[in-house]
Design a protein around this motif. Structure first.
Motif, PDB file in Angstrom:
ATOM      1  N   THR A  36       0.851  -1.184   0.000  1.00  0.00           N
ATOM      2  CA  THR A  36       0.000   0.000   0.000  1.00  0.00           C
ATOM      3  C   THR A  36       0.890   1.239   0.000  1.00  0.00           C
ATOM      4  N   VAL A  37       0.281   2.394  -0.251  1.00  0.00           N
ATOM      5  CA  VAL A  37       1.014   3.660  -0.227  1.00  0.00           C
ATOM      6  C   VAL A  37       0.754   4.330   1.111  1.00  0.00           C
ATOM      7  N   LYS A  38       1.797   4.878   1.712  1.00  0.00           N
ATOM      8  CA  LYS A  38       1.647   5.559   2.984  1.00  0.00           C
ATOM      9  C   LYS A  38       2.346   6.911   2.925  1.00  0.00           C
ATOM     10  N   THR A  39       1.793   7.876   3.642  1.00  0.00           N
ATOM     11  CA  THR A  39       2.443   9.171   3.794  1.00  0.00           C
ATOM     12  C   THR A  39       3.462   9.048   4.912  1.00  0.00           C
ATOM     13  N   CYS A  40       4.687   9.437   4.617  1.00  0.00           N
ATOM     14  CA  CYS A  40       5.769   9.266   5.584  1.00  0.00           C
ATOM     15  C   CYS A  40       5.661  10.272   6.720  1.00  0.00           C
ATOM     16  N   PRO A  41       6.074   9.870   7.904  1.00  0.00           N
ATOM     17  CA  PRO A  41       6.070  10.797   9.037  1.00  0.00           C
ATOM     18  C   PRO A  41       7.172  11.844   8.873  1.00  0.00           C
ATOM     19  N   SER A  42       7.054  12.904   9.609  1.00  0.00           N
ATOM     20  CA  SER A  42       8.063  13.952   9.593  1.00  0.00           C
ATOM     21  C   SER A  42       9.422  13.349   9.939  1.00  0.00           C
ATOM     22  N   GLY A  43      10.442  13.753   9.227  1.00  0.00           N
ATOM     23  CA  GLY A  43      11.784  13.240   9.475  1.00  0.00           C
ATOM     24  C   GLY A  43      12.183  12.120   8.537  1.00  0.00           C
ATOM     25  N   SER A  44      11.235  11.533   7.833  1.00  0.00           N
ATOM     26  CA  SER A  44      11.564  10.485   6.861  1.00  0.00           C
ATOM     27  C   SER A  44      11.798  11.140   5.510  1.00  0.00           C
ATOM     28  N   SER A  45      12.976  10.936   4.967  1.00  0.00           N
ATOM     29  CA  SER A  45      13.320  11.562   3.693  1.00  0.00           C
ATOM     30  C   SER A  45      13.625  10.538   2.606  1.00  0.00           C
ATOM     31  N   LYS A  46      13.475   9.259   2.917  1.00  0.00           N
ATOM     32  CA  LYS A  46      13.797   8.198   1.959  1.00  0.00           C
ATOM     33  C   LYS A  46      12.688   7.155   1.915  1.00  0.00           C
ATOM     34  N   CYS A  47      12.551   6.532   0.757  1.00  0.00           N
ATOM     35  CA  CYS A  47      11.747   5.325   0.614  1.00  0.00           C
ATOM     36  C   CYS A  47      12.741   4.177   0.500  1.00  0.00           C
ATOM     37  N   CYS A  68       9.007   3.911   4.751  1.00  0.00           N
ATOM     38  CA  CYS A  68       9.685   5.194   4.829  1.00  0.00           C
ATOM     39  C   CYS A  68      10.883   5.027   5.763  1.00  0.00           C
ATOM     40  N   ALA A  69      11.901   5.846   5.582  1.00  0.00           N
ATOM     41  CA  ALA A  69      13.068   5.777   6.462  1.00  0.00           C
ATOM     42  C   ALA A  69      13.704   7.157   6.572  1.00  0.00           C
ATOM     43  N   PRO A  70      14.237   7.502   7.756  1.00  0.00           N
ATOM     44  CA  PRO A  70      14.930   8.779   7.890  1.00  0.00           C
ATOM     45  C   PRO A  70      16.244   8.792   7.119  1.00  0.00           C
TER      46      PRO A  70
END
Length: 199
Positions: A36-47, A68-70
């Motif tokens: 599924t597609v998710k909106t990343c939390p603040s601080g995550s700048s990478k997939c 997502c990953a920081p």
């Protein structure tokens, strides 16, 4: 001049509210068919996309994970019976493709590894794995060690790994030491895996 400032402020307003979106999947059965597609939390700048495979006499597990990953590193690790490849990107939904399975084409480099029975072996590195790695941690007061091959990008990562006190990499063949320590292989591999998921 006022028009330029207004356009600049509008640009900031529209881009500041944009969050990265990535595919998410916990394919514990080796497939990301239901991603599924998710909106990343603040601080995550990478997939990120990760493929981990563990194979031994009594165990065979393939896991595919996307999230997502920081921070994230492209590369691979090979601990003999367990391999891990990761791919990272920084645009919306760029992690649609699974991280590739570990390359089986040797590149000529050899490193020490430790199997589940605490025996020291050698492993042939492949693909971009141009370093030998040794990671040490503790579990219930017992020393935990894994050894194997790793890509330079993984060795260059500076974020600490939870439950791991020391990670060292070296460039020469079999440079990660032959001596073994009482260890729990899967525990430390899980800690390294969590590093790629969360950092």
């Amino acid at each position: 001049m006022d028009l330029q400032i207004s356009v600049f402020l509008l640009f900031i307003l529209f881009t500041a509210g944009h969050s990265l979106s990535c595919y998410e999947c916990n394919g514990l059965t080796g497939s990301c068919a239901g991603q599924t597609v998710k909106t990343c939390p603040s601080g995550s700048s990478k997939c990120m996309s990760l493929t981990a495979i563990t194979q031994g006499a009594e165990i065979s597990v393939k896991v595919k994970i996307k999230d997502c990953a920081p921070a994230c590193q492209n590369g691979s690790m090979n601990f003999g019976i367990s391999t891990l490849t990761s791919s990272c990107c920084d645009t919306d939904q760029c992690n649609l493709q699974d991280a590739p399975d570990h390359s089986n084409v040797p590149n000529g480099k050899k490193c020490y590894s430790i199997d589940l029975k605490n025996r020291t072996n050698t492993v042939s590195c492949s693909g971009t794995e141009d370093r030998c790695i040794k990671a040490t941690g503790t579990l219930g007061g017992q020393s935990v060690v894994v050894k194997g091959c790793a890509s330079k990008s993984i060795c260059d990562a500076t974020t600490p790994v939870p439950n791991v006190q020391d990670i060292s990499c070296c460039e020469g063949n079999l440079c990660n030491g032959a001596q073994s320590v009482s260890q729990s292989f899967l525990f430390l591999c899980c800690s390294l895996l969590s590093y790629f998921l969360l950092h």
